[in-house]
Design a protein around this motif. Structure first.
Motif, PDB file in Angstrom:
ATOM      1  N   SER A 125      17.716 -10.716  17.235  1.00  0.00           N
ATOM      2  CA  SER A 125      17.718 -11.137  18.641  1.00  0.00           C
ATOM      3  C   SER A 125      16.709 -10.323  19.435  1.00  0.00           C
ATOM      4  CB  SER A 125      19.124 -10.964  19.210  1.00  0.00           C
ATOM      5  OG  SER A 125      19.134 -11.170  20.593  1.00  0.00           O
ATOM      6  N   ARG A 126      16.671  -9.014  19.161  1.00  0.00           N
ATOM      7  CA  ARG A 126      15.730  -8.142  19.870  1.00  0.00           C
ATOM      8  C   ARG A 126      14.278  -8.498  19.516  1.00  0.00           C
ATOM      9  NH1 ARG A 126      16.720  -3.342  22.938  1.00  0.00           N
ATOM     10  NH2 ARG A 126      18.868  -3.669  22.462  1.00  0.00           N
ATOM     11  N   LYS A 127      14.048  -8.779  18.236  1.00  0.00           N
ATOM     12  CA  LYS A 127      12.699  -9.168  17.801  1.00  0.00           C
ATOM     13  C   LYS A 127      12.273 -10.456  18.500  1.00  0.00           C
ATOM     14  CE  LYS A 127      12.327  -7.185  13.166  1.00  0.00           C
ATOM     15  NZ  LYS A 127      12.241  -7.501  11.740  1.00  0.00           N
ATOM     16  N   GLU A 128      13.220 -11.376  18.587  1.00  0.00           N
ATOM     17  CA  GLU A 128      12.919 -12.642  19.267  1.00  0.00           C
ATOM     18  C   GLU A 128      12.582 -12.392  20.726  1.00  0.00           C
ATOM     19  OE1 GLU A 128      12.071 -16.451  19.634  1.00  0.00           O
ATOM     20  OE2 GLU A 128      12.556 -15.540  17.708  1.00  0.00           O
ATOM     21  N   LYS A 129      13.361 -11.523  21.357  1.00  0.00           N
ATOM     22  CA  LYS A 129      13.082 -11.193  22.763  1.00  0.00           C
ATOM     23  C   LYS A 129      11.738 -10.485  22.882  1.00  0.00           C
ATOM     24  CE  LYS A 129      17.774 -10.917  24.573  1.00  0.00           C
ATOM     25  NZ  LYS A 129      18.805 -10.069  25.131  1.00  0.00           N
ATOM     26  N   ASP A 130      11.502  -9.559  21.937  1.00  0.00           N
ATOM     27  CA  ASP A 130      10.217  -8.841  21.960  1.00  0.00           C
ATOM     28  C   ASP A 130       9.067  -9.822  21.772  1.00  0.00           C
ATOM     29  OD1 ASP A 130      11.518  -6.464  22.355  1.00  0.00           O
ATOM     30  OD2 ASP A 130      11.270  -5.711  20.290  1.00  0.00           O
ATOM     31  N   LYS A 131       9.250 -10.779  20.889  1.00  0.00           N
ATOM     32  CA  LYS A 131       8.206 -11.774  20.628  1.00  0.00           C
ATOM     33  C   LYS A 131       7.965 -12.612  21.879  1.00  0.00           C
ATOM     34  CE  LYS A 131       7.131 -15.389  17.290  1.00  0.00           C
ATOM     35  NZ  LYS A 131       7.623 -16.188  16.205  1.00  0.00           N
ATOM     36  N   GLN A 132       9.067 -13.005  22.504  1.00  0.00           N
ATOM     37  CA  GLN A 132       8.944 -13.801  23.722  1.00  0.00           C
ATOM     38  C   GLN A 132       8.278 -12.977  24.828  1.00  0.00           C
ATOM     39  OE1 GLN A 132      12.890 -15.125  24.685  1.00  0.00           O
ATOM     40  NE2 GLN A 132      12.947 -16.656  23.034  1.00  0.00           N
ATOM     41  N   THR A 133       8.678 -11.726  24.880  1.00  0.00           N
ATOM     42  CA  THR A 133       8.087 -10.859  25.905  1.00  0.00           C
ATOM     43  C   THR A 133       6.597 -10.711  25.640  1.00  0.00           C
ATOM     44  OG1 THR A 133      10.165  -9.656  26.094  1.00  0.00           O
ATOM     45  CG2 THR A 133       8.230  -8.588  26.984  1.00  0.00           C
ATOM     46  N   GLU A 134       6.247 -10.528  24.382  1.00  0.00           N
ATOM     47  CA  GLU A 134       4.833 -10.382  24.050  1.00  0.00           C
ATOM     48  C   GLU A 134       4.062 -11.660  24.346  1.00  0.00           C
ATOM     49  OE1 GLU A 134       2.653  -8.747  20.518  1.00  0.00           O
ATOM     50  OE2 GLU A 134       4.372  -7.384  20.749  1.00  0.00           O
ATOM     51  N   GLU A 135       4.668 -12.795  24.059  1.00  0.00           N
ATOM     52  CA  GLU A 135       3.994 -14.060  24.355  1.00  0.00           C
ATOM     53  C   GLU A 135       3.802 -14.203  25.851  1.00  0.00           C
ATOM     54  OE1 GLU A 135       6.376 -17.149  22.598  1.00  0.00           O
ATOM     55  OE2 GLU A 135       5.720 -16.690  20.573  1.00  0.00           O
ATOM     56  N   LYS A 136       4.802 -13.813  26.615  1.00  0.00           N
ATOM     57  CA  LYS A 136       4.686 -13.891  28.075  1.00  0.00           C
ATOM     58  C   LYS A 136       3.583 -12.959  28.549  1.00  0.00           C
ATOM     59  CE  LYS A 136       9.420 -15.174  29.225  1.00  0.00           C
ATOM     60  NZ  LYS A 136      10.656 -14.757  29.829  1.00  0.00           N
ATOM     61  N   MET A 137       3.542 -11.775  27.960  1.00  0.00           N
ATOM     62  CA  MET A 137       2.511 -10.813  28.348  1.00  0.00           C
ATOM     63  C   MET A 137       1.146 -11.327  27.952  1.00  0.00           C
ATOM     64  SD  MET A 137       4.213  -7.110  27.742  1.00  0.00           S
ATOM     65  CE  MET A 137       2.883  -6.214  28.375  1.00  0.00           C
ATOM     66  N   ALA A 138       1.035 -11.955  26.794  1.00  0.00           N
ATOM     67  CA  ALA A 138      -0.239 -12.496  26.348  1.00  0.00           C
ATOM     68  C   ALA A 138      -0.657 -13.621  27.288  1.00  0.00           C
ATOM     69  CB  ALA A 138      -0.140 -12.976  24.915  1.00  0.00           C
ATOM     70  N   THR A 139       0.304 -14.442  27.644  1.00  0.00           N
ATOM     71  CA  THR A 139       0.021 -15.533  28.554  1.00  0.00           C
ATOM     72  C   THR A 139      -0.375 -14.967  29.918  1.00  0.00           C
ATOM     73  OG1 THR A 139       1.684 -16.882  27.442  1.00  0.00           O
ATOM     74  CG2 THR A 139       0.950 -17.622  29.586  1.00  0.00           C
ATOM     75  N   TYR A 140       0.287 -13.961  30.370  1.00  0.00           N
ATOM     76  CA  TYR A 140      -0.016 -13.333  31.660  1.00  0.00           C
ATOM     77  C   TYR A 140      -1.394 -12.711  31.614  1.00  0.00           C
ATOM     78  CZ  TYR A 140       0.341 -10.156  35.569  1.00  0.00           C
ATOM     79  OH  TYR A 140       0.085  -9.486  36.725  1.00  0.00           O
ATOM     80  N   ARG A 141      -1.752 -12.065  30.529  1.00  0.00           N
ATOM     81  CA  ARG A 141      -3.072 -11.440  30.396  1.00  0.00           C
ATOM     82  C   ARG A 141      -4.153 -12.524  30.419  1.00  0.00           C
ATOM     83  NH1 ARG A 141      -1.838  -7.858  25.380  1.00  0.00           N
ATOM     84  NH2 ARG A 141      -0.222  -6.700  26.318  1.00  0.00           N
ATOM     85  N   THR A 142      -3.836 -13.586  29.675  1.00  0.00           N
ATOM     86  CA  THR A 142      -4.806 -14.667  29.648  1.00  0.00           C
ATOM     87  C   THR A 142      -4.955 -15.246  31.035  1.00  0.00           C
ATOM     88  OG1 THR A 142      -3.778 -15.253  27.536  1.00  0.00           O
ATOM     89  CG2 THR A 142      -5.512 -16.649  28.303  1.00  0.00           C
ATOM     90  N   GLU A 143      -3.933 -15.402  31.757  1.00  0.00           N
ATOM     91  CA  GLU A 143      -3.995 -15.951  33.096  1.00  0.00           C
ATOM     92  C   GLU A 143      -4.663 -14.972  34.062  1.00  0.00           C
ATOM     93  OE1 GLU A 143      -0.032 -16.991  34.225  1.00  0.00           O
ATOM     94  OE2 GLU A 143       0.077 -18.575  32.797  1.00  0.00           O
ATOM     95  N   THR A 144      -4.458 -13.734  33.910  1.00  0.00           N
ATOM     96  CA  THR A 144      -5.020 -12.758  34.816  1.00  0.00           C
ATOM     97  C   THR A 144      -6.474 -12.496  34.469  1.00  0.00           C
ATOM     98  OG1 THR A 144      -4.113 -10.996  33.499  1.00  0.00           O
ATOM     99  CG2 THR A 144      -2.941 -11.590  35.465  1.00  0.00           C
ATOM    100  N   GLU A 145      -6.904 -12.839  33.383  1.00  0.00           N
ATOM    101  CA  GLU A 145      -8.295 -12.577  33.035  1.00  0.00           C
ATOM    102  C   GLU A 145      -9.091 -13.632  33.545  1.00  0.00           C
ATOM    103  OE1 GLU A 145      -8.626 -12.166  28.841  1.00  0.00           O
ATOM    104  OE2 GLU A 145      -7.609 -10.345  28.869  1.00  0.00           O
TER     105      GLU A 145
END
Length: 145
Positions: A125-145
């Motif tokens: 469950s934590r890995k899934e959350k971490d993965k989702q968090t990382e995807e959100k962060m990746a998406t946020y980075r992509t959007e902020t760039e």
């Protein structure tokens, strides 16, 4: 003449007595022979009975010794049986203790497995959350760039 007649009569009486004595002697000799045969037969029977008596005494001693051996074997077997019963009870007690210990170990293993499954689920469950968090962060980075 009278003396001669008297001598003849006496002689005739003596002759008949001699004949009677001879007959009695023959009868006594016959009886003696029968008695001798009976004595021989009785001695033979006595020897046989004595021999049988000796054999009986010997057999009795052998049987007595065999009985003593059998009694000792019975005592030994009784002691061995008693020892075996005590050992069997001790083994049964030990087996019960081992089964109890194994049951406790099995329960602990079952609890540990349940804990591992729960922790595994939490990790997943934590890995899934971490993965989702990382995807959100990746998406946020992509959007902020």
């Amino acid at each position: 003449k009278a003396s001669l007649i008297q001598c003849t009569e006496s002689s005739s009486g003596l002759t008949s007595q001699v004949l009677e004595l001879q007959a009695n002697r023959k009868d006594l000799l016959a009886r003696l022979e029968v008695n001798d045969k009976l004595v021989v037969e009785l001695r033979s029977q006595l020897e046989i009975k004595t021999s049988l008596g000796d054999e009986l005494v010997t057999k009795n001693a052998e049987l007595s010794q065999a009985l003593q051996i059998a009694e000792q074997l019975a005592v030994d077997l009784s002691e061995q049986l008693s020892t075996s019963v005590l050992r069997e009870k001790a083994l049964q007690t030990r087996e019960t203790q081992i089964r109890d210990e194994l049951s406790k170990v099995a329960l602990k293993l079952s609890q540990a497995e349940a804990d591992l499954l729960q922790q595994s689920a939490l990790v997943s469950s934590r890995k899934e959350k971490d993965k989702q968090t990382e995807e959100k962060m990746a998406t946020y980075r992509t959007e902020t760039e």
